[in-house]
Design a protein around this motif. Structure first.
Motif, PDB file in Angstrom:
ATOM      1  N   GLY A   1       0.734  -1.571   0.284  1.00 43.81           N
ATOM      2  CA  GLY A   1      -0.378  -0.220  -0.615  1.00 43.81           C
ATOM      3  C   GLY A   1       0.652   1.323  -0.137  1.00 43.81           C
ATOM      4  N   PRO A   2       0.395   2.541  -0.248  1.00 42.63           N
ATOM      5  CA  PRO A   2       0.854   3.266   0.113  1.00 42.63           C
ATOM      6  C   PRO A   2       2.002   3.660   1.754  1.00 42.63           C
ATOM      7  N   PRO A   3       2.614   4.411   1.219  1.00 37.96           N
ATOM      8  CA  PRO A   3       3.422   4.430   2.516  1.00 37.96           C
ATOM      9  C   PRO A   3       3.059   5.920   3.536  1.00 37.96           C
ATOM     10  N   GLY A   4       3.287   6.013   4.088  1.00 34.47           N
ATOM     11  CA  GLY A   4       2.641   7.156   5.061  1.00 34.47           C
ATOM     12  C   GLY A   4       3.302   8.253   4.644  1.00 34.47           C
ATOM     13  N   SER A   5       5.052   8.420   4.824  1.00 29.24           N
ATOM     14  CA  SER A   5       5.510   9.265   4.065  1.00 29.24           C
ATOM     15  C   SER A   5       6.011   8.796   2.594  1.00 29.24           C
ATOM     16  N   TRP A   6       6.636   9.961   1.320  1.00 30.87           N
ATOM     17  CA  TRP A   6       7.254   8.731   0.603  1.00 30.87           C
ATOM     18  C   TRP A   6       8.553   9.766   0.894  1.00 30.87           C
ATOM     19  N   ASN A   7       9.390   8.775   0.484  1.00 32.18           N
ATOM     20  CA  ASN A   7      11.110   8.976   0.566  1.00 32.18           C
ATOM     21  C   ASN A   7      11.800   8.105  -0.468  1.00 32.18           C
ATOM     22  N   LYS A   8      12.685   8.589  -1.230  1.00 35.07           N
ATOM     23  CA  LYS A   8      14.091   7.731  -2.671  1.00 35.07           C
ATOM     24  C   LYS A   8      13.653   6.214  -1.487  1.00 35.07           C
ATOM     25  N   ASP A   9      13.333   5.615  -0.713  1.00 33.75           N
ATOM     26  CA  ASP A   9      13.491   4.226  -0.098  1.00 33.75           C
ATOM     27  C   ASP A   9      12.920   3.701  -0.659  1.00 33.75           C
ATOM     28  N   GLU A  10      11.099   4.218  -0.404  1.00 31.50           N
ATOM     29  CA  GLU A  10       9.834   3.547  -0.444  1.00 31.50           C
ATOM     30  C   GLU A  10       9.708   3.951  -2.729  1.00 31.50           C
ATOM     31  N   LEU A  11      10.106   4.941  -3.178  1.00 31.36           N
ATOM     32  CA  LEU A  11      10.454   5.134  -4.412  1.00 31.36           C
ATOM     33  C   LEU A  11      10.779   3.489  -4.990  1.00 31.36           C
ATOM     34  N   ILE A  12      12.051   3.054  -4.630  1.00 27.39           N
ATOM     35  CA  ILE A  12      12.523   1.789  -5.142  1.00 27.39           C
ATOM     36  C   ILE A  12      12.246   1.113  -4.651  1.00 27.39           C
ATOM     37  N   GLU A  13      11.779   0.814  -3.523  1.00 26.75           N
ATOM     38  CA  GLU A  13      10.857  -0.336  -3.345  1.00 26.75           C
ATOM     39  C   GLU A  13       9.880  -0.363  -4.304  1.00 26.75           C
ATOM     40  N   HIS A  14       8.596   0.207  -4.555  1.00 27.89           N
ATOM     41  CA  HIS A  14       7.692   0.217  -5.364  1.00 27.89           C
ATOM     42  C   HIS A  14       8.102   0.277  -6.943  1.00 27.89           C
ATOM     43  N   VAL A  15       8.838   1.005  -7.504  1.00 26.88           N
ATOM     44  CA  VAL A  15       9.649   0.793  -8.533  1.00 26.88           C
ATOM     45  C   VAL A  15       9.383  -0.745  -9.010  1.00 26.88           C
ATOM     46  N   LYS A  16      10.532  -1.476  -7.825  1.00 22.49           N
ATOM     47  CA  LYS A  16      10.720  -2.901  -7.871  1.00 22.49           C
ATOM     48  C   LYS A  16       9.453  -3.514  -8.471  1.00 22.49           C
ATOM     49  N   THR A  17       8.533  -3.373  -7.464  1.00 21.10           N
ATOM     50  CA  THR A  17       6.964  -3.713  -6.835  1.00 21.10           C
ATOM     51  C   THR A  17       6.479  -3.284  -8.685  1.00 21.10           C
ATOM     52  N   GLY A  18       6.939  -2.805  -9.413  1.00 21.90           N
ATOM     53  CA  GLY A  18       6.466  -2.070 -10.689  1.00 21.90           C
ATOM     54  C   GLY A  18       7.084  -3.651 -11.913  1.00 21.90           C
ATOM     55  N   MET A  19       8.585  -3.311 -11.970  1.00 20.74           N
ATOM     56  CA  MET A  19       9.115  -4.308 -12.127  1.00 20.74           C
ATOM     57  C   MET A  19       8.377  -6.459 -12.080  1.00 20.74           C
ATOM     58  N   LYS A  20       8.186  -5.860 -10.904  1.00 23.38           N
ATOM     59  CA  LYS A  20       7.688  -7.564 -10.353  1.00 23.38           C
ATOM     60  C   LYS A  20       6.179  -7.453 -11.448  1.00 23.38           C
ATOM     61  N   ILE A  21       5.264  -6.704 -11.473  1.00 22.94           N
ATOM     62  CA  ILE A  21       3.848  -6.994 -12.494  1.00 22.94           C
ATOM     63  C   ILE A  21       4.417  -7.037 -13.024  1.00 22.94           C
ATOM     64  N   GLU A  22       4.926  -5.907 -14.320  1.00 22.35           N
ATOM     65  CA  GLU A  22       5.624  -6.191 -15.717  1.00 22.35           C
ATOM     66  C   GLU A  22       5.489  -7.893 -15.542  1.00 22.35           C
ATOM     67  N   LEU A  23       6.878  -8.175 -15.061  1.00 17.39           N
ATOM     68  CA  LEU A  23       7.226 -10.247 -14.971  1.00 17.39           C
ATOM     69  C   LEU A  23       6.520 -10.700 -15.367  1.00 17.39           C
ATOM     70  N   CYS A  24       5.160 -10.889 -14.235  1.00 20.90           N
ATOM     71  CA  CYS A  24       4.063 -11.613 -14.580  1.00 20.90           C
ATOM     72  C   CYS A  24       3.460 -11.998 -15.465  1.00 20.90           C
ATOM     73  N   THR A  25       2.770 -10.773 -16.634  1.00 25.78           N
ATOM     74  CA  THR A  25       2.425 -10.917 -17.456  1.00 25.78           C
ATOM     75  C   THR A  25       3.128 -11.369 -18.435  1.00 25.78           C
ATOM     76  N   LEU A  26       4.208 -11.780 -18.140  1.00 23.13           N
ATOM     77  CA  LEU A  26       4.879 -11.938 -20.095  1.00 23.13           C
ATOM     78  C   LEU A  26       4.571 -13.702 -19.928  1.00 23.13           C
ATOM     79  N   PRO A  27       4.948 -14.579 -19.190  1.00 18.17           N
ATOM     80  CA  PRO A  27       4.273 -15.280 -19.524  1.00 18.17           C
ATOM     81  C   PRO A  27       3.240 -15.888 -19.788  1.00 18.17           C
ATOM     82  N   LEU A  28       2.484 -15.169 -19.245  1.00 23.01           N
ATOM     83  CA  LEU A  28       0.534 -15.707 -19.021  1.00 23.01           C
ATOM     84  C   LEU A  28       0.609 -15.251 -20.694  1.00 23.01           C
TER      85      LEU A  28
END
Length: 396
Positions: free
Chosen positions: A15-42
């Motif tokens: 979920g969204p963090p209590g306050s945004w910072n660089k580390d939160e952005l990094i973990e969110h972008v990694k999650t975005g990569m996971k989302i895109e990777l999930c769809t490729l084999p499908l």
């Protein structure tokens, strides 16, 4: 270059963090990569299932699903560029990061199954790519727990919150996206003008806009993934698909000393070759985000294109022609290679060697069963592997 943000035990954001910072952005972008990777084999699995015939719609369906899969590759590359620009890193060829099937895609809780391009599977694709509809704002009392972090309810909401996070953190950090330009995918290397090298807030938002517009998009966007799958769903009866095994897994294809298996002994080995080529593809993408020497990057991208077009795709197309004792057909599994429990990732040279070994062994099994078409297909794939030049292991 620092890889301090690589995690072995990776956990997606919820979920969204209590306050945004660089580390939160990094973990969110990694999650975005996971989302895109999930769809490729499908999408690849659905693509390979459409039978080749003279039907205009069969060809059109394959072309449309391929275009969606290619755009998911673009989105993965854009998310990876964003991560590198934040000075973060995430390995794709990683047992913990690679998605497994069947499972559920993040946030939307849509079932992810490796199935043919049939009606039920296209319904899943529509749910994955559905446009984000913000919840109506209704007057509500003060929450009992004001510091509670609400969970994301959809992929669309996740990307909307990421946009907010980028804008907030960039306000106080003008150098937020100032890292690793030379290690990012460029348009000259991949996807031409659609690729974005991320250098600042504006280019980060441009990359995010491409991901959202092509993916979730809006109902009025004619070329969005959602619009493409709506059309395919409406025309589904106009092509035939391979009848895949349910919940395909490479282990299911192994010889069980059943006489019926002798007719397709190459099946297990072909499945391992698909797994190895897919992991080699992911490993090559990883290397592109690490390599800064401009003289060595063309080799990696040449390998990347050959792996997608000349190795992985024909290997999977050959696999889905293998009939199992149940009467159903094999499907690619896109599993971590090597398959042994607890096995560690291989170096590029080791992975290339194992890929060619699986193909050679599959060819011998096909020769023993006198499977002429399979033999010729594997020969062509093996010939194409000679054009691959494994990078030095120190690049890994």
């Amino acid at each position: 270059m620092s890889d301090k943000h690589v995690h072995i035990d990776w956990i997606p954001v919820s979920g969204p963090p209590g306050s945004w910072n660089k580390d939160e952005l990094i973990e969110h972008v990694k999650t975005g990569m996971k989302i895109e990777l999930c769809t490729l084999p499908l999408y690849f699995c659905a693509l390979y299932s459409i039978k080749e015939d003279d039907s205009q719609w069969a060809s059109s369906a394959r072309m449309h699903i391929l275009s969606v899969a290619e755009q998911e590759m673009l989105h993965l590359a854009l998310a990876g560029n964003m991560l590198r620009s934040l000075d973060g890193a995430q390995t794709l060829y990683n047992r913990e990061f690679m998605p497994t099937y069947p499972s559920k895609i993040l946030f939307d809780e849509v079932d992810m199954e490796l199935q043919p391009a049939n009606k039920a599977n296209l319904e899943c694709f529509l749910r994955i790519e559905a446009p984000y509809m913000p919840q109506p704002k209704l007057p509500t009392p003060e929450p009992m727990f004001p510091h509670f972090i609400p969970k994301y309810r959809s992929i669309g909401q996740f990307y909307k919150e990421l946009e907010i996070g980028i804008k907030q953190v960039a306000q106080t950090d003008p150098n937020l996206f100032s890292h690793n330009y030379e290690m990012q995918f460029t348009g000259d290397e991949f996807f031409d003008s659609k690729m974005t090298v991320i250098r600042d807030e504006a280019t980060a938002l441009q990359a995010l806009e491409t991901i959202v517009a092509q993916g979730e998009g809006n109902i009025g966007v004619p070329d969005s993934h959602y619009a493409i799958f709506v059309e395919l769903y409406q025309q589904r009866q106009k092509w035939q698909t391979v009848d895949y095994i349910v919940a395909p897994a490479t282990e299911k294809y192994r010889n069980k000393n059943d006489v019926a298996y002798k007719a397709s002994a190459a099946c297990s080995l072909l499945s391992l070759a698909v797994d190895a080529s897919y992991c080699y593809l992911l490993q090559t993408i990883d290397l592109c985000w690490k390599e800064e020497n401009p003289a060595r990057r063309p080799l990696l991208f040449r390998n990347l294109h050959r792996l997608m077009i000349e190795i992985l795709s024909p290997c999977a197309h050959t696999l889905v022609k293998q009939k199992l004792p149940s009467g159903k057909y094999a499907a690619p599994c896109f599993e971590f290679y090597p398959p042994a429990a607890g096995a560690k990732p291989l170096t590029p040279k080791e992975l290339f060697k194992n890929l060619t070994l699986e193909l050679e062994t599959a060819k011998k099994a096909a020769e023993a069963a006198n499977e002429t078409d399979t033999i010729e297909a594997i020969k062509k794939i093996l010939f194409c592997t000679k054009g691959l030049d494994p990078p030095h292991d120190e690049c890994n």
